[in-house]
Design a protein around this motif. Structure first.
Motif, short mmCIF file in Angstrom:
data_model
loop_
_atom_site.label_atom_id
_atom_site.label_comp_id
_atom_site.label_asym_id
_atom_site.label_seq_id
_atom_site.Cartn_x
_atom_site.Cartn_y
_atom_site.Cartn_z
N LYS A 1 0.85 -1.19 0.00
CA LYS A 1 0.00 0.00 0.00
C LYS A 1 0.88 1.23 0.00
O LYS A 1 1.59 1.48 0.96
CB LYS A 1 -0.86 0.03 1.25
CG LYS A 1 -2.16 -0.65 1.14
CD LYS A 1 -2.98 -0.34 2.38
CE LYS A 1 -4.41 -0.68 2.18
NZ LYS A 1 -5.19 -0.42 3.38
N LYS A 2 0.86 1.97 -1.08
CA LYS A 2 1.63 3.21 -1.16
C LYS A 2 0.78 4.26 -1.83
O LYS A 2 0.10 3.99 -2.82
CB LYS A 2 2.92 3.02 -1.96
CG LYS A 2 3.98 2.25 -1.21
CD LYS A 2 5.29 2.33 -1.96
CE LYS A 2 6.38 1.66 -1.18
NZ LYS A 2 7.66 1.74 -1.85
N ASP A 3 0.84 5.46 -1.29
CA ASP A 3 0.18 6.58 -1.94
C ASP A 3 1.11 7.12 -3.01
O ASP A 3 2.32 6.91 -3.00
CB ASP A 3 -0.12 7.69 -0.93
CG ASP A 3 -1.15 7.23 0.09
OD1 ASP A 3 -1.91 6.30 -0.24
OD2 ASP A 3 -1.17 7.79 1.21
N ASP B 1 3.84 9.27 -1.49
CA ASP B 1 4.93 8.52 -0.86
C ASP B 1 5.92 8.03 -1.91
O ASP B 1 7.12 8.04 -1.70
CB ASP B 1 4.37 7.33 -0.09
CG ASP B 1 3.59 7.75 1.15
OD1 ASP B 1 3.79 8.90 1.60
OD2 ASP B 1 2.79 6.93 1.67
N GLU B 2 5.40 7.58 -3.07
CA GLU B 2 6.30 7.08 -4.11
C GLU B 2 7.19 8.20 -4.64
O GLU B 2 8.37 8.00 -4.90
CB GLU B 2 5.48 6.47 -5.25
CG GLU B 2 4.81 5.17 -4.88
CD GLU B 2 3.96 4.62 -6.00
OE1 GLU B 2 3.97 5.20 -7.12
OE2 GLU B 2 3.28 3.62 -5.78
N ASP C 1 9.91 8.96 -2.11
CA ASP C 1 10.93 7.91 -2.09
C ASP C 1 11.91 8.09 -3.25
O ASP C 1 13.11 7.90 -3.11
CB ASP C 1 10.27 6.52 -2.18
CG ASP C 1 9.54 6.15 -0.90
OD1 ASP C 1 9.79 6.80 0.15
OD2 ASP C 1 8.72 5.20 -0.94
#
Length: 164
Positions: free
Chosen positions: A132-134, A137-138, A141
């Protein structure tokens, strides 16, 4: 003397009684097992030797350990009387027919399709991402990884050292 003073002694005597009672029960079960030996029974001695009872007397047992090998043992030296299936499995390597009782290691036998499991796994072309990543957030990163890479490159030198 009061009851509080005698209570630990009473508990100790009760525990000793229960322990000796269970030990006597185990000894009685072992004696019953040894008395039920009949010629032809498979046994294991307390030393770990497997043999067949040839003759059982009051205090001794004559065991057949192999072709031409007869041994005289005290009845107390018999550790266990084995069932015929267990004796044959251990001594002769004869397995009980368990093919009808075999349970498969996987659930492939529960499916109705004739397609093997390997082909079913290969039919999926795209791997599934279960994380689960928004999207925010990606993106953060990716920028953090790029900044770390530039920091490492800036620390590299052309081989000169300030240490003397």
């Amino acid at each position: 003397m009061s009851l509080v003073t005698l209570l630990p002694f009473i508990v100790l005597i009760g525990a000793m009684f229960l322990m000796t009672r269970s030990a006597k029960k185990k000894q009685q079960q072992a004696a019953d097992m040894r008395n039920q030996m009949q010629p032809g029974s498979g046994v294991r001695t307390i030393g770990g030797m497997y043999a067949t009872v040839k003759e059982a007397n009051e205090d001794t047992v004559l065991l057949d350990a192999g072709p031409g090998v007869e041994l005289l043992f005290a009845k107390n030296a018999i550790g266990a009387v084995l069932s015929d299936d267990e004796y044959n499995r251990i001594v002769h390597g004869i397995e009980h027919d368990l093919k009808s009782d075999v349970v498969p290691d996987d659930a492939s036998s529960l499916t109705e399709t004739d397609e093997p499991a390997a082909d079913a796994a290969a039919s999926d072309d795209k791997p599934v991402d279960l994380g689960k990543k928004d999207e925010a957030d990606e993106a953060s990163d990716d920028t953090a990884a790029a900044e770390a890479k530039t920091d490492v490159e800036s620390k590299k030198t052309d081989g000169e050292s300030d240490a003397k």
